[in-house]
Write a protein that holds these residues in place. Structure first.
Motif: not given
Length: 50
Positions: A21-23, A35-38, A43-45
Motif C-alpha cells: 500500500l505504501y508503494r 477512498i480512491e481505491l473504493c 465503478r468497476s461494477g
C-alpha cells in the motif's frame, strides 16, 4: 498542519500488505488512497450497485 479527524478507526494489515500500500499510494494519505481505491472498485461494477 492538517485538520485532525475524530472519527478514525484502525485496520490490521500484514507487513507485506502495508508495504505494498505504501508503494502504491504515492503522495497521498492512506485515507485518500483508500477512498480512491473504493471509488474505482464501485465503478468497476464489482462493488455492488453501479
Amino acid at each position: 498542519m492538517a485538520k485532525r479527524i475524530k472519527d478514525l478507526t484502525t485496520i490490521q494489515l500484514t507487513t507485506q500488505t502495508r508495504d505494498r500500500l505504501y508503494r502504491l499510494k504515492f503522495r497521498k494519505t492512506y485515507d485518500e488512497f483508500l477512498i480512491e481505491l473504493c471509488d474505482l472498485y464501485d465503478r468497476s461494477g464489482k462493488g455492488g450497485e453501479s
